[in-house]
Scaffold this active site. Structure first.
Site, PDB file in Angstrom:
ATOM      1  N   ARG A 242       0.851  -1.191   0.000  1.00 30.96           N
ATOM      2  CA  ARG A 242       0.000   0.000   0.000  1.00 30.96           C
ATOM      3  C   ARG A 242       0.887   1.241   0.000  1.00 30.96           C
ATOM      4  O   ARG A 242       1.909   1.284   0.699  1.00 30.96           O
ATOM      5  CB  ARG A 242      -0.911   0.021   1.231  1.00 30.96           C
ATOM      6  CG  ARG A 242      -2.124  -0.906   1.159  1.00 30.96           C
ATOM      7  CD  ARG A 242      -3.134  -0.471   0.095  1.00 30.96           C
ATOM      8  NE  ARG A 242      -4.307  -1.330   0.022  1.00 30.96           N
ATOM      9  CZ  ARG A 242      -4.430  -2.394  -0.763  1.00 30.96           C
ATOM     10  NH1 ARG A 242      -3.433  -2.755  -1.561  1.00 30.96           N
ATOM     11  NH2 ARG A 242      -5.548  -3.107  -0.770  1.00 30.96           N
ATOM     12  N   GLU A 271      -2.800   7.795  -4.265  1.00 31.86           N
ATOM     13  CA  GLU A 271      -3.378   7.107  -5.411  1.00 31.86           C
ATOM     14  C   GLU A 271      -4.764   7.642  -5.786  1.00 31.86           C
ATOM     15  O   GLU A 271      -5.547   7.888  -4.867  1.00 31.86           O
ATOM     16  CB  GLU A 271      -3.509   5.626  -5.015  1.00 31.86           C
ATOM     17  CG  GLU A 271      -3.240   4.669  -6.113  1.00 31.86           C
ATOM     18  CD  GLU A 271      -3.083   3.263  -5.562  1.00 31.86           C
ATOM     19  OE1 GLU A 271      -2.204   3.048  -4.700  1.00 31.86           O
ATOM     20  OE2 GLU A 271      -3.838   2.400  -5.992  1.00 31.86           O
ATOM     21  N   HIS A 295      -1.209  -0.001  -9.880  1.00 33.72           N
ATOM     22  CA  HIS A 295      -1.875  -0.918  -8.923  1.00 33.72           C
ATOM     23  C   HIS A 295      -2.405  -2.162  -9.650  1.00 33.72           C
ATOM     24  O   HIS A 295      -3.582  -2.499  -9.549  1.00 33.72           O
ATOM     25  CB  HIS A 295      -3.006  -0.191  -8.174  1.00 33.72           C
ATOM     26  CG  HIS A 295      -3.315  -0.817  -6.834  1.00 33.72           C
ATOM     27  ND1 HIS A 295      -3.760  -0.119  -5.743  1.00 33.72           N
ATOM     28  CD2 HIS A 295      -3.252  -2.114  -6.419  1.00 33.72           C
ATOM     29  CE1 HIS A 295      -3.958  -0.934  -4.717  1.00 33.72           C
ATOM     30  NE2 HIS A 295      -3.653  -2.155  -5.104  1.00 33.72           N
TER      31      HIS A 295
END
Ligand code: GLV
Ligand code: GLV
Length: 329
Positions: A242, A271, A295
């Site tokens: 993450r 993000e 991602h």
């Protein structure tokens, strides 16, 4: 009883088929293949019993209030569940599930190693170089990279994904492996050459550092200015976990000061923005020793179908009165 389920975005069809086949379920799916606008989400969850959410949706008290007190379950279509407010879910007695599995771990582990190769062998940079017509003659010092052979890799977090990376590097590339975790992992130590280190020791000794911990208050900015200074100047950092685990501002600084050699990122602190501060004149996208993916570490057909099936199976177990396989709350 009829269970009303809202799916916040189209997902691969395996799980959807399972849900549609169950007569007790009334399924509603956000019909566009894009992220649902927040206002639309708040409107559509009203009166639903179950939400099947994807990781870009913040599932918090606002969503729980908008849904109403009949909401019983959130089935998150992801391994991570930092997008779901577990404290609030607990207060309201809402069950929460995720979708971890061998398949997903394999996908993310493979992506991690793809990053390592891309950085060590400068694949993306060499590709840009070649496409740009810059390959005029073979040169003994052209685009020199570094080998895996004999190198040390430091794995932070040895759950399913971290362990998958360790096994591959140990079995396939004969690398020296160090790991750090909240507790020792005796099984991994027995099966591979992995040795436990404190975070500081691991950072000091590793040629590659790869992050595989979940995002929580204790892992936010786990890697910041102080940690970059501990790393070797020749080291590469990889993050397929993450974004906020790395202090991105400190990362950009460390790269520009050449405190580390490069980075492979699948996830970002802000993000889907690549840089938290677009006004900043240092940009990750301008740097050659940086490999970026959007991602997509688990983005294989097999894995995304498996996640769909798991999310549906968790829902079916729940409505059958059983404890879902992947309960996280
Ligand atoms: C992807 O990031 C996931 O958590 O599944
Ligand atoms: C390189 O192509 C070599 O033959 O060494």
């Amino acid at each position: 009883m009829i269970y009303k389920i809202f799916v916040t975005r189209e997902i691969p069809d395996e799980g959807i088929k399972l849900l549609k086949a169950d007569k007790r379920i009334k399924l509603e799916i956000y019909e566009k293949d894009k992220q649902i606008p927040r206002r639309e989400l708040l409107k559509r969850v009203k009166d639903k019993d179950i939400i099947l959410s994807i990781l870009t949706e913040r599932i918090d008290d606002e969503v729980f209030n908008a849904a109403g007190p009949q909401l019983k379950m959130v089935a998150n279509y992801a391994v991570g569940f930092d997008n779901v407010d577990l404290v609030e879910a607990k207060k309201r007695g809402i069950a929460v599930t995720n979708t971890p599995s061998e398949q997903i771990s394999e996908s993310v582990a493979e992506h991690t190693i793809a990053f390592m190769f891309s950085l060590a062998k400068r694949i993306c940079e060499a590709d840009r170089f070649t496409r740009a017509g810059k390959y005029k003659a073979w040169g003994p010092k052209l685009l020199l990279g570094t080998d895996f052979y004999g190198k040390t890799v430091g794995i932070i977090g040895t759950g399913r994904i971290g362990s998958g990376v360790v096994h591959r590097l140990h079995d396939g590339f004969n690398m020296k492996i160090l790991y750090n975790d909240i507790k020792r992992n005796p099984q991994l130590e027995k099966e591979t050459s992995a040795k436990f280190r404190t975070l500081e020791q691991l950072l000091k000794e590793s040629d590659f550092v790869s992050l595989h911990v979940p995002l929580s208050p204790s892992t936010r900015h786990l890697i910041s200015s102080k940690q970059f200074k501990m790393m070797k100047k020749t080291a590469f950092l990889i993050n397929t976990a993450r974004g906020p685990i790395i202090d991105e501002k400190a990362l950009v600084k460390a790269l520009s000061k050449k405190e580390i050699a490069g980075v492979g990122l699948d996830v970002y602190e802000c993000e889907p923005m690549i840089d938290c501060d677009p006004k900043d004149n240092l940009d990750l996208r301008e740097m050659d020793n940086v490999v970026l993916t959007p991602h997509t570490a688990s983005a294989t057909l097999e894995t995304r179908q498996e996640m769909s099936r798991l999310a549906a199976e968790n829902i079916l177990m729940f409505i059958n009165g059983k404890t879902p396989k992947n309960i996280v709350r």
